[in-house]
Design a protein around this motif. Structure first.
Motif, PDB file in Angstrom:
ATOM      1  N   GLY A 363     -18.352  -9.478   9.316  1.00  0.00           N
ATOM      2  CA  GLY A 363     -16.913  -9.236   9.438  1.00  0.00           C
ATOM      3  C   GLY A 363     -16.579  -7.973  10.189  1.00  0.00           C
ATOM      4  N   LEU A 364     -15.433  -7.421   9.845  1.00  0.00           N
ATOM      5  CA  LEU A 364     -14.859  -6.290  10.578  1.00  0.00           C
ATOM      6  C   LEU A 364     -15.778  -5.067  10.600  1.00  0.00           C
ATOM      7  CD1 LEU A 364     -12.215  -5.943  12.049  1.00  0.00           C
ATOM      8  CD2 LEU A 364     -11.213  -4.984   9.988  1.00  0.00           C
ATOM      9  N   LEU A 365     -16.495  -4.830   9.498  1.00  0.00           N
ATOM     10  CA  LEU A 365     -17.342  -3.624   9.398  1.00  0.00           C
ATOM     11  C   LEU A 365     -18.504  -3.639  10.392  1.00  0.00           C
ATOM     12  CD1 LEU A 365     -17.413  -2.978   5.551  1.00  0.00           C
ATOM     13  CD2 LEU A 365     -16.456  -1.487   7.306  1.00  0.00           C
ATOM     14  N   ASP A 366     -18.820  -4.812  10.949  1.00  0.00           N
ATOM     15  CA  ASP A 366     -19.871  -4.874  11.970  1.00  0.00           C
ATOM     16  C   ASP A 366     -19.402  -4.261  13.287  1.00  0.00           C
ATOM     17  OD1 ASP A 366     -21.337  -6.173  10.103  1.00  0.00           O
ATOM     18  OD2 ASP A 366     -21.750  -7.968  11.298  1.00  0.00           O
ATOM     19  N   TYR A 367     -18.082  -4.192  13.459  1.00  0.00           N
ATOM     20  CA  TYR A 367     -17.537  -3.766  14.749  1.00  0.00           C
ATOM     21  C   TYR A 367     -16.715  -2.478  14.682  1.00  0.00           C
ATOM     22  CZ  TYR A 367     -18.770  -8.620  15.481  1.00  0.00           C
ATOM     23  OH  TYR A 367     -19.461  -9.807  15.533  1.00  0.00           O
ATOM     24  N   ILE A 368     -16.189  -2.183  13.501  1.00  0.00           N
ATOM     25  CA  ILE A 368     -15.307  -1.013  13.370  1.00  0.00           C
ATOM     26  C   ILE A 368     -15.773  -0.159  12.195  1.00  0.00           C
ATOM     27  CG2 ILE A 368     -12.925  -0.291  12.900  1.00  0.00           C
ATOM     28  CD1 ILE A 368     -12.049  -2.955  14.184  1.00  0.00           C
ATOM     29  N   ASP A 369     -15.803   1.170  12.387  1.00  0.00           N
ATOM     30  CA  ASP A 369     -16.204   2.072  11.304  1.00  0.00           C
ATOM     31  C   ASP A 369     -15.229   1.972  10.136  1.00  0.00           C
ATOM     32  OD1 ASP A 369     -18.517   3.170  12.456  1.00  0.00           O
ATOM     33  OD2 ASP A 369     -17.300   4.479  13.726  1.00  0.00           O
ATOM     34  N   LYS A 370     -15.789   2.074   8.938  1.00  0.00           N
ATOM     35  CA  LYS A 370     -14.984   1.951   7.710  1.00  0.00           C
ATOM     36  C   LYS A 370     -13.824   2.954   7.687  1.00  0.00           C
ATOM     37  CE  LYS A 370     -15.465   1.858   2.684  1.00  0.00           C
ATOM     38  NZ  LYS A 370     -16.365   2.099   1.531  1.00  0.00           N
ATOM     39  N   GLU A 371     -14.066   4.158   8.219  1.00  0.00           N
ATOM     40  CA  GLU A 371     -13.060   5.236   8.159  1.00  0.00           C
ATOM     41  C   GLU A 371     -11.790   4.908   8.929  1.00  0.00           C
ATOM     42  OE1 GLU A 371     -16.332   5.954   9.403  1.00  0.00           O
ATOM     43  OE2 GLU A 371     -16.877   6.124   7.280  1.00  0.00           O
ATOM     44  N   ILE A 372     -11.878   3.990   9.910  1.00  0.00           N
ATOM     45  CA  ILE A 372     -10.677   3.732  10.724  1.00  0.00           C
ATOM     46  C   ILE A 372     -10.075   2.342  10.484  1.00  0.00           C
ATOM     47  CG2 ILE A 372     -11.410   5.352  12.529  1.00  0.00           C
ATOM     48  CD1 ILE A 372     -11.764   2.607  14.219  1.00  0.00           C
ATOM     49  N   ILE A 373     -10.556   1.617   9.482  1.00  0.00           N
ATOM     50  CA  ILE A 373      -9.939   0.309   9.192  1.00  0.00           C
ATOM     51  C   ILE A 373      -8.509   0.559   8.709  1.00  0.00           C
ATOM     52  CG2 ILE A 373      -9.988  -1.680   7.642  1.00  0.00           C
ATOM     53  CD1 ILE A 373     -12.984  -1.725   7.937  1.00  0.00           C
ATOM     54  N   PRO A 374      -7.510  -0.098   9.365  1.00  0.00           N
ATOM     55  CA  PRO A 374      -6.100   0.170   9.035  1.00  0.00           C
ATOM     56  C   PRO A 374      -5.750  -0.128   7.583  1.00  0.00           C
ATOM     57  CG  PRO A 374      -6.280  -1.086  11.081  1.00  0.00           C
ATOM     58  CD  PRO A 374      -7.644  -1.052  10.468  1.00  0.00           C
ATOM     59  N   ASP A 375      -4.760   0.605   7.099  1.00  0.00           N
ATOM     60  CA  ASP A 375      -4.332   0.465   5.703  1.00  0.00           C
ATOM     61  C   ASP A 375      -3.883  -0.954   5.384  1.00  0.00           C
ATOM     62  OD1 ASP A 375      -2.313   0.839   7.516  1.00  0.00           O
ATOM     63  OD2 ASP A 375      -1.064   2.097   6.249  1.00  0.00           O
ATOM     64  N   PHE A 376      -3.206  -1.645   6.328  1.00  0.00           N
ATOM     65  CA  PHE A 376      -2.695  -2.978   6.017  1.00  0.00           C
ATOM     66  C   PHE A 376      -3.803  -4.031   5.939  1.00  0.00           C
ATOM     67  CE2 PHE A 376      -2.251  -2.404  10.620  1.00  0.00           C
ATOM     68  CZ  PHE A 376      -2.890  -3.534  11.116  1.00  0.00           C
ATOM     69  N   LEU A 377      -5.045  -3.632   6.309  1.00  0.00           N
ATOM     70  CA  LEU A 377      -6.196  -4.529   6.166  1.00  0.00           C
ATOM     71  C   LEU A 377      -7.093  -4.079   5.011  1.00  0.00           C
ATOM     72  CD1 LEU A 377      -7.120  -5.095   9.919  1.00  0.00           C
ATOM     73  CD2 LEU A 377      -6.036  -6.726   8.372  1.00  0.00           C
ATOM     74  N   GLY A 378      -6.538  -3.241   4.154  1.00  0.00           N
ATOM     75  CA  GLY A 378      -7.294  -2.780   2.988  1.00  0.00           C
ATOM     76  C   GLY A 378      -8.099  -1.531   3.236  1.00  0.00           C
ATOM     77  N   GLY A 379      -7.949  -0.918   4.423  1.00  0.00           N
ATOM     78  CA  GLY A 379      -8.669   0.318   4.732  1.00  0.00           C
ATOM     79  C   GLY A 379      -7.887   1.546   4.284  1.00  0.00           C
ATOM     80  N   GLU A 380      -8.453   2.724   4.574  1.00  0.00           N
ATOM     81  CA  GLU A 380      -7.816   3.975   4.137  1.00  0.00           C
ATOM     82  C   GLU A 380      -7.170   4.733   5.290  1.00  0.00           C
ATOM     83  OE1 GLU A 380     -10.871   6.152   2.155  1.00  0.00           O
ATOM     84  OE2 GLU A 380     -11.206   4.592   0.640  1.00  0.00           O
ATOM     85  N   CYS A 381      -7.243   4.161   6.504  1.00  0.00           N
ATOM     86  CA  CYS A 381      -6.713   4.871   7.679  1.00  0.00           C
ATOM     87  C   CYS A 381      -5.266   4.452   7.943  1.00  0.00           C
ATOM     88  CB  CYS A 381      -7.581   4.559   8.892  1.00  0.00           C
ATOM     89  SG  CYS A 381      -7.156   5.527  10.342  1.00  0.00           S
ATOM     90  N   MET A 382      -4.389   5.430   7.989  1.00  0.00           N
ATOM     91  CA  MET A 382      -2.989   5.132   8.299  1.00  0.00           C
ATOM     92  C   MET A 382      -2.887   4.687   9.757  1.00  0.00           C
ATOM     93  SD  MET A 382      -1.062   5.352   5.722  1.00  0.00           S
ATOM     94  CE  MET A 382       0.580   5.457   6.439  1.00  0.00           C
ATOM     95  N   CYS A 383      -2.287   3.520   9.972  1.00  0.00           N
ATOM     96  CA  CYS A 383      -2.151   2.981  11.328  1.00  0.00           C
ATOM     97  C   CYS A 383      -0.698   3.127  11.763  1.00  0.00           C
ATOM     98  CB  CYS A 383      -2.569   1.507  11.334  1.00  0.00           C
ATOM     99  SG  CYS A 383      -2.614   0.795  12.972  1.00  0.00           S
ATOM    100  N   GLU A 384      -0.500   3.791  12.892  1.00  0.00           N
ATOM    101  CA  GLU A 384       0.855   4.114  13.362  1.00  0.00           C
ATOM    102  C   GLU A 384       1.543   2.945  14.074  1.00  0.00           C
ATOM    103  OE1 GLU A 384       2.328   6.978  12.617  1.00  0.00           O
ATOM    104  OE2 GLU A 384       0.506   7.590  11.562  1.00  0.00           O
ATOM    105  N   VAL A 385       0.894   1.783  14.130  1.00  0.00           N
ATOM    106  CA  VAL A 385       1.474   0.634  14.830  1.00  0.00           C
ATOM    107  C   VAL A 385       2.761   0.198  14.128  1.00  0.00           C
ATOM    108  CG1 VAL A 385       1.090  -1.806  15.388  1.00  0.00           C
ATOM    109  CG2 VAL A 385      -0.757  -0.158  15.681  1.00  0.00           C
ATOM    110  N   PRO A 386       3.867  -0.024  14.869  1.00  0.00           N
ATOM    111  CA  PRO A 386       5.121  -0.474  14.237  1.00  0.00           C
ATOM    112  C   PRO A 386       4.908  -1.770  13.457  1.00  0.00           C
ATOM    113  CG  PRO A 386       5.496   0.096  16.534  1.00  0.00           C
ATOM    114  CD  PRO A 386       4.016   0.137  16.317  1.00  0.00           C
ATOM    115  N   GLU A 387       5.674  -1.939  12.381  1.00  0.00           N
ATOM    116  CA  GLU A 387       5.486  -3.111  11.514  1.00  0.00           C
ATOM    117  C   GLU A 387       6.194  -4.351  12.031  1.00  0.00           C
ATOM    118  OE1 GLU A 387       6.369  -2.234   7.467  1.00  0.00           O
ATOM    119  OE2 GLU A 387       4.807  -0.706   7.297  1.00  0.00           O
ATOM    120  N   GLY A 388       6.967  -4.237  13.087  1.00  0.00           N
ATOM    121  CA  GLY A 388       7.636  -5.413  13.647  1.00  0.00           C
ATOM    122  C   GLY A 388       8.882  -5.776  12.871  1.00  0.00           C
TER     123      GLY A 388
END
Length: 605
Positions: A363-388
């Motif tokens: 899954g995602l952890l194979d491609y992206i470091d755990k520290e930067i997984i966005p909050d809306f995907l269950g990660g701890e990194c705040m993602c500044e992308v607008p919510e639409g």
């Protein structure tokens, strides 16, 4: 044929070039295979030629010869291009001074840098300096690929007036055409003309996206993936694509996507310097949580297809990986519409995850470091992308403003117009041969309130009689009104309702789909929505003119589009993807074979 020439930018260097031509006549359909074998042979020949040149250079070094005077022809010749030399001959590649490599100058600056004889060149033999540059900035290239890059760049410098792209970008076009130099040159020239026409080189400096895009376009850059590629996050499921198209038109959306791609090129260049290795593409993470039939609004899909077409033509080989997360049940329908427009090479880079599959192995952890997984995907990194979110209808542009825009043309060509009267619904017949086909619909209620139904019958309805329209044909010259269900048919005996009735108010847009359970005849019906208490029943009799006026006051108007997607396309829509976790072939089969039909309807208010 092979020959050496003086490097155009530095007289102290020699370029050795080798070329071959191959003319394949009819070969029982195996012409392409023969060409590949010949190319392989040609590549190994070039490699051997490079080894021979390097062998003789080493021999000279061992003998203590570090400088060989320039060869002068017996007859004096003034032309600089007719002279050559044997000092520091190199393989076909781009040569740059050592200092330029260390300073990380861009390729245009490097090629325009020529060291004068008085300047020290390098204290140690640096025959492979060109190879170091290529490995550092462009990646591992075979001698044949290096040669293609040199030739295409040289041709551009000689023929193209205007801004020439950097080597990294020229290489993308060569890769997109498997290093067929003629095909790559063709698409690159088209792209350069396009860039000039639309002033794309200046888009990041001169174009400010409208506020509605900044507020409602749910996408943005977010760190980088494990390979150092810039990461772009798009929350497509949360985005009101229809609202954005209605508020902005297609051009502004396209321009915004182009600015994103230009920013991506810039970030690749930055990351190449930061990570010390060539990074020529980016990763895109698309979250489909919230995707529904509203996203299948036809003009929106048309806009998406045009954007894909423009990006594929002008930014080839820039997408390193596309991670599609939380893909819902409606995704195969969207994929069926969009996938034919996506290049095969690009399609191989797609990874699709349904539900929460992205959290498991592969899954995602194979491609992206755990520290930067966005909050809306269950990660701890705040993602500044607008919510639409839904674009307010107050921001929609009027029909007059869109008069010359493509949206109006789509409405006229894709949608059909129908008039609905009290006592005279409009009906559309769809014949289904294969059970498990998907009927999709998309309509706007332009005037009045209507009730939408979908029915099934084993019997074919009779074609409508011309006189069945009666007075309605007078009151609706521009609208189409067809009735198919016979007056004597009984619901439950002759035909059945397969979806719950949907009441739609004036101004609403409705998109939906129905997975058919049986073959036979399906009828989509738009019916006049009667108010519970109707005062017209107490009116006295009037003449025909007043009657027609009365009927016209009960006229509704609908703009509709419908399409049937075959069961094979629906079920197999995922099979062309190389996905580590895609349950769609099973999911679609389960959906279509279940005892209860599934549908997805959405009203965009």
């Amino acid at each position: 044929a092979s020959h050496g020439t003086v490097h155009p930018d530095n007289e102290d260097w020699t370029c050795f070039e080798q070329s071959a031509s191959l003319d394949i006549k009819s070969f029982f359909g195996f012409e392409s295979t023969v060409e590949k074998i010949a190319m392989k042979q040609y590549t190994s020949n070039i490699k051997k030629g490079k080894e021979i040149i390097e062998y003789y250079l080493k021999q000279l070094e061992e003998e203590g010869i570090t400088f060989v005077p320039r060869w002068t022809p017996p007859v004096a010749c003034k032309s600089e291009s007719s002279t050559s030399h044997t000092r520091r001959p190199v393989s076909p590649a781009i040569n740059i001074p050592d200092s330029a490599t260390k300073e990380g100058l861009n390729n245009k600056e490097i090629l325009n840098t020529s060291s004068s004889p008085s300047e020290p060149t390098a204290g140690t033999p640096d025959d492979k300096l060109d190879a170091d540059y290529i490995k550092r900035y462009l990646g591992d290239l075979t001698p044949m690929q290096e040669s293609c890059l040199i030739r295409l760049r040289q041709w551009l410098q000689e023929t193209h007036k205007g801004k020439i792209p950097k080597d990294e970008h020229i290489l993308r076009f060569l890769r997109a055409r498997d290093f067929n130099i003629d095909k790559a040159r063709e698409i690159l020239c088209q792209s350069l003309t396009w860039r000039k026409q639309h002033q794309v080189d200046y888009i990041l400096d001169t174009w400010n996206p409208p506020q509605v895009l900044q507020d409602y376009y749910a996408g943005g850059w977010h760190h980088h993936d494990k390979d150092g590629r810039p990461l772009y996050v798009l929350r497509l499921g949360q985005m009101d694509t229809k609202g954005l198209v209605r508020a902005l038109g297609e051009e502004a959306l396209l321009r915004y996507v182009l600015s994103i791609n230009e920013e991506g090129l810039r970030r690749c260049e930055e990351n190449t310097k930061v990570f010390g290795r060539p990074i020529s593409s980016w990763t895109c993470l698309v979250d489909l949580e919230g995707l529904n039939m509203r996203h299948l609004w036809r003009p929106g899909v048309k806009a998406l297809l045009r954007i894909i077409e423009v990006v594929e033509a002008n930014y080839p080989e820039t997408l390193g990986r596309l991670l599609i997360l939380r893909a819902p049940r409606v995704f195969p329908v969207l994929w069926t519409l969009v996938s034919p427009f996506i290049d095969d090479n690009t399609r191989k880079k797609f990874l699709i995850y349904a539900g929460n599959d992205y959290q498991g192995p592969g899954g995602l952890l194979d491609y992206i470091d755990k520290e930067i997984i966005p909050d809306f995907l269950g990660g701890e990194c705040m993602c500044e992308v607008p919510e639409g979110g839904l674009v307010p209808k107050s921001l929609y542009r009027t029909a007059e403003e869109l008069e010359n825009e493509d949206i109006k043309l789509w409405t006229e060509t894709i949608y059909q117009s129908a008039s609905v009267f009290k006592g005279a619904p409009h009906e559309v017949l769809i014949q289904i041969v294969d059970a498990s086909s998907v009927i999709t619909w998309d309509f706007d209620v332009c005037k009045g309130d209507i009730v939408f139904n979908i029915f099934h019958s084993k019997r074919a309805p009779q074609p409508p009689k011309k006189d069945s329209l009666g007075a309605h044909s007078i009151t609706s010259p521009g609208g189409n009104n067809v009735q198919l269900i016979d007056k004597v048919w009984q619901l439950g005996r002759d035909y059945s309702m397969v979806e719950s009735p949907l009441i739609c108010k004036e101004g609403e847009s409705v998109q939906g789909s129905h997975v058919t359970r049986w073959p036979g005849f399906y009828i989509l019906q738009w019916k006049f929505h009667s108010m519970p208490a109707c005062a017209t029943t107490n009116l006295p009799r009037v003449d025909d003119v007043l009657a027609s006026l009365q009927v016209s006051s009960h006229k509704c108007k609908v703009m509709y589009y419908t399409e049937v997607i075959g069961s094979e396309d629906f079920r197999g829509s995922m099979t062309s993807l190389e996905s580590s976790h895609s349950g769609f072939s099973q999911l679609s089969a389960a959906t279509t074979s279940s005892s209860q039909s599934h549908s997805s309807s959405m009203i965009s208010r």
